[in-house]
Design a protein around this motif. Structure first.
Motif, PDB file in Angstrom:
ATOM      1  N   GLU A   1      -5.720  -5.929 -16.732  1.00 28.26           N
ATOM      2  CA  GLU A   1      -6.595  -6.977 -16.207  1.00 28.26           C
ATOM      3  C   GLU A   1      -5.824  -7.906 -15.266  1.00 28.26           C
ATOM      4  O   GLU A   1      -6.350  -8.318 -14.223  1.00 28.26           O
ATOM      5  CB  GLU A   1      -7.175  -7.797 -17.359  1.00 28.26           C
ATOM      6  N   LEU A   2      -4.596  -8.228 -15.642  1.00 23.16           N
ATOM      7  CA  LEU A   2      -3.787  -9.108 -14.813  1.00 23.16           C
ATOM      8  C   LEU A   2      -3.506  -8.476 -13.460  1.00 23.16           C
ATOM      9  O   LEU A   2      -3.573  -9.141 -12.425  1.00 23.16           O
ATOM     10  CB  LEU A   2      -2.471  -9.430 -15.520  1.00 23.16           C
ATOM     11  N   LEU A   3      -3.217  -7.179 -13.440  1.00 22.17           N
ATOM     12  CA  LEU A   3      -2.955  -6.495 -12.175  1.00 22.17           C
ATOM     13  C   LEU A   3      -4.201  -6.465 -11.299  1.00 22.17           C
ATOM     14  O   LEU A   3      -4.118  -6.605 -10.074  1.00 22.17           O
ATOM     15  CB  LEU A   3      -2.439  -5.082 -12.446  1.00 22.17           C
TER      16      LEU A   3
ATOM     17  N   ASP B   1      -4.359  -8.177  -7.712  1.00 16.67           N
ATOM     18  CA  ASP B   1      -4.800  -7.387  -6.561  1.00 16.67           C
ATOM     19  C   ASP B   1      -5.860  -8.170  -5.780  1.00 16.67           C
ATOM     20  O   ASP B   1      -5.788  -8.296  -4.547  1.00 16.67           O
ATOM     21  CB  ASP B   1      -5.356  -6.046  -7.054  1.00 16.67           C
ATOM     22  N   ASP B   2      -6.833  -8.707  -6.487  1.00 12.78           N
ATOM     23  CA  ASP B   2      -7.888  -9.478  -5.833  1.00 12.78           C
ATOM     24  C   ASP B   2      -7.331 -10.764  -5.223  1.00 12.78           C
ATOM     25  O   ASP B   2      -7.670 -11.120  -4.079  1.00 12.78           O
ATOM     26  CB  ASP B   2      -8.980  -9.801  -6.851  1.00 12.78           C
ATOM     27  N   PHE B   3      -6.464 -11.462  -5.954  1.00 10.76           N
ATOM     28  CA  PHE B   3      -5.890 -12.716  -5.462  1.00 10.76           C
ATOM     29  C   PHE B   3      -5.070 -12.475  -4.190  1.00 10.76           C
ATOM     30  O   PHE B   3      -5.211 -13.194  -3.191  1.00 10.76           O
ATOM     31  CB  PHE B   3      -5.008 -13.338  -6.546  1.00 10.76           C
ATOM     32  N   SER B   4      -4.221 -11.455  -4.214  1.00  6.21           N
ATOM     33  CA  SER B   4      -3.375 -11.187  -3.046  1.00  6.21           C
ATOM     34  C   SER B   4      -4.199 -10.690  -1.862  1.00  6.21           C
ATOM     35  O   SER B   4      -3.838 -10.926  -0.704  1.00  6.21           O
ATOM     36  CB  SER B   4      -2.285 -10.171  -3.405  1.00  6.21           C
ATOM     37  N   ALA B   5      -5.316 -10.005  -2.135  1.00  8.88           N
ATOM     38  CA  ALA B   5      -6.188  -9.570  -1.040  1.00  8.88           C
ATOM     39  C   ALA B   5      -6.769 -10.780  -0.314  1.00  8.88           C
ATOM     40  O   ALA B   5      -6.886 -10.793   0.923  1.00  8.88           O
ATOM     41  CB  ALA B   5      -7.311  -8.688  -1.584  1.00  8.88           C
TER      42      ALA B   5
ATOM     43  N   ILE C   1       2.328  -5.135  -5.684  1.00 13.36           N
ATOM     44  CA  ILE C   1       1.322  -5.333  -6.744  1.00 13.36           C
ATOM     45  C   ILE C   1       0.393  -4.128  -6.820  1.00 13.36           C
ATOM     46  O   ILE C   1       0.091  -3.614  -7.906  1.00 13.36           O
ATOM     47  CB  ILE C   1       0.526  -6.628  -6.492  1.00 13.36           C
ATOM     48  N   ARG C   2      -0.052  -3.647  -5.683  1.00 15.07           N
ATOM     49  CA  ARG C   2      -0.969  -2.511  -5.663  1.00 15.07           C
ATOM     50  C   ARG C   2      -0.285  -1.230  -6.156  1.00 15.07           C
ATOM     51  O   ARG C   2      -0.886  -0.420  -6.868  1.00 15.07           O
ATOM     52  CB  ARG C   2      -1.527  -2.324  -4.260  1.00 15.07           C
TER      53      ARG C   2
ATOM     54  N   LEU D   1       0.686   2.685 -10.599  1.00 10.05           N
ATOM     55  CA  LEU D   1       1.595   3.246 -11.594  1.00 10.05           C
ATOM     56  C   LEU D   1       1.117   2.926 -13.003  1.00 10.05           C
ATOM     57  O   LEU D   1       1.129   3.788 -13.892  1.00 10.05           O
ATOM     58  CB  LEU D   1       3.006   2.701 -11.365  1.00 10.05           C
ATOM     59  N   PHE D   2       0.675   1.700 -13.208  1.00 13.46           N
ATOM     60  CA  PHE D   2       0.198   1.312 -14.542  1.00 13.46           C
ATOM     61  C   PHE D   2      -1.019   2.129 -14.941  1.00 13.46           C
ATOM     62  O   PHE D   2      -1.190   2.480 -16.112  1.00 13.46           O
ATOM     63  CB  PHE D   2      -0.122  -0.179 -14.571  1.00 13.46           C
ATOM     64  N   GLY D   3      -1.866   2.434 -13.961  1.00 17.64           N
ATOM     65  CA  GLY D   3      -3.039   3.245 -14.270  1.00 17.64           C
ATOM     66  C   GLY D   3      -2.664   4.621 -14.781  1.00 17.64           C
ATOM     67  O   GLY D   3      -3.304   5.156 -15.704  1.00 17.64           O
ATOM     68  N   VAL D   4      -1.611   5.216 -14.216  1.00 17.13           N
ATOM     69  CA  VAL D   4      -1.150   6.520 -14.697  1.00 17.13           C
ATOM     70  C   VAL D   4      -0.528   6.385 -16.080  1.00 17.13           C
ATOM     71  O   VAL D   4      -0.738   7.207 -16.960  1.00 17.13           O
ATOM     72  CB  VAL D   4      -0.142   7.126 -13.704  1.00 17.13           C
ATOM     73  N   LEU D   5       0.246   5.328 -16.281  1.00 18.33           N
ATOM     74  CA  LEU D   5       0.895   5.121 -17.574  1.00 18.33           C
ATOM     75  C   LEU D   5      -0.130   4.949 -18.689  1.00 18.33           C
ATOM     76  O   LEU D   5       0.105   5.330 -19.838  1.00 18.33           O
ATOM     77  CB  LEU D   5       1.805   3.894 -17.517  1.00 18.33           C
ATOM     78  N   GLY D   6      -1.270   4.360 -18.358  1.00 18.19           N
ATOM     79  CA  GLY D   6      -2.297   4.148 -19.355  1.00 18.19           C
ATOM     80  C   GLY D   6      -2.857   5.443 -19.928  1.00 18.19           C
ATOM     81  O   GLY D   6      -3.463   5.447 -20.996  1.00 18.19           O
TER      82      GLY D   6
END
Length: 370
Positions: A53-55, A59-63, A351-352, A357-362
């Protein structure tokens, strides 16, 4: 602002478990430098969110705040007009960027690697990075089994060619500064003295060409190999599906490959960094546990390192380290001063990449070791 400790990037070393990677990613995105950058733009990094959720939040904040490329119509990085930041914010950004791994010294690891991957980019970056790769190998700073230069059929723009002409009178700084750079005599000996001396001739060779042409030009000059011993490529007109492979065998040193990767989504975009990793791996079939050293520019180390872990580490079982080239290392170059907005743009890229990477780790079991 100057008291930040360096924030380590996730490890791509052997034996790094899924839990280790998750911890490394989480530490990076919850780090004090990133918190302070978010605060400088009027928000507070949420503490109660799970990492995924934080990522998504980052992602939205940095966009909204740091995607300067999209504000200009998704142009190339060097086409973005600099956005001036308040002096205090600019100082914070530069300090945080160094702590996060986008700037500052980048130690060159000494040791043995099975593969050295040189990433492509703008025309000048292609020549810089291939030249630096040749120096690493030629001086014995690193020992490698093979070298591969990874690019694509991205058309070179006229402005890239123009920037290959070195300004007259550039000496690269004072003698003490030059003494800390790679031995210029060795660079000249290893690349035939041609890497930058004949800039005008080199620019003419690349006019109307592609990124992969700049990579090939850099490899031929830096490694002293005039023609490939093997060459294969796709047929027909150049599109996002096009690819090529050239193999060089220098008189001394490792085999060198130059690859132009196709896009994995050719209907919508050209090849990106992960596509070049996948194409290289499919071409050479690296052995499980192979040690891979990735060479890029310092600014891009975080995002391209995380992409390498995701594609080469988790996908092919490679061990991955990533280093960044300092353009000031080369004779004839002075220090390169980047706008603070450039650092924010590439923090967003990191961040992206971390989110991908986190999505794959999940999807992996706890304790998984690639």
């Amino acid at each position: 602002m100057s008291g930040y400790q360096p924030v380590p990037l996730p490890s791509g070393a052997a034996g790094t478990s899924r839990d280790d990677l998750v911890a490394g990613l989480t530490d990076w995105v919850r780090s004090r430098p990133l918190r302070d950058l978010v605060a400088a733009y009027g928000a507070e990094l949420p503490d109660r969110m799970a990492p995924a959720e934080l990522l998504a939040w980052l992602d939205d904040f940095s966009a909204r705040h740091w995607d300067f490329r999209r504000r200009h119509g998704a142009v190339e990085r060097d086409e973005v007009a600099e956005t001036a930041l308040a002096p205090a914010v600019a100082e914070l950004v530069r300090t945080a960027a160094e702590a996060l791994g986008l700037a500052g010294p980048c130690p060159v690891p000494a040791g043995r690697y099975d593969h050295l991957l040189v990433l492509g980019g703008l025309a000048r970056s292609c020549l810089d990075r291939t030249g630096y790769a040749a120096w690493l190998v030629g001086t014995g700073t690193v020992e490698v089994g093979e070298v591969a230069a990874l690019g694509s059929f991205r058309p070179l723009r006229p402005v890239e060619i123009e920037r290959l002409h070195l300004p007259a009178g550039r000496t690269g700084g004072d003698p003490a500064e030059r003494a800390a750079r790679p031995d210029s005599e060795h660079v000249a000996r290893f690349d035939g003295g041609a890497a930058w001396r004949d800039a005008g001739e080199r620019a003419a060779q690349l006019d109307g060409g592609y990124e992969v042409d700049a990579m090939e030009l850099g490899i031929r000059a830096a490694f002293g190999c005039p023609a490939p011993v093997q060459q294969r490529r796709s047929t027909g007109e150049i599109t996002h599906r096009s690819w090529s492979v050239a193999v060089y065998r220098p008189a001394a040193g490792p085999v060198v490959r130059v690859l132009a990767a196709p896009s994995t989504e050719p209907a919508t975009r050209r090849a990106h960094t992960s596509d070049t990793y996948h194409f290289w791996a499919a071409e050479v079939s690296p052995a499980p546990g192979a040690r891979v050293l990735v060479l890029t520019s310092r600014l891009y180390v975080p995002f391209q390192h995380c992409d390498a872990i995701r594609t080469l580490g988790l996908g092919y079982g490679c061990q991955v380290e990533t280093i960044g080239l300092d353009p000031g290392l080369f004779p004839g170059h002075g220090p390169v001063e980047l706008g603070a907005d450039r650092y924010l743009q590439e923090i967003r890229s990191a961040i992206r990449s971390i989110r991908n990477l986190f999505g794959v780790l999940g999807e992996l079991p706890s304790g998984y070791v690639p």
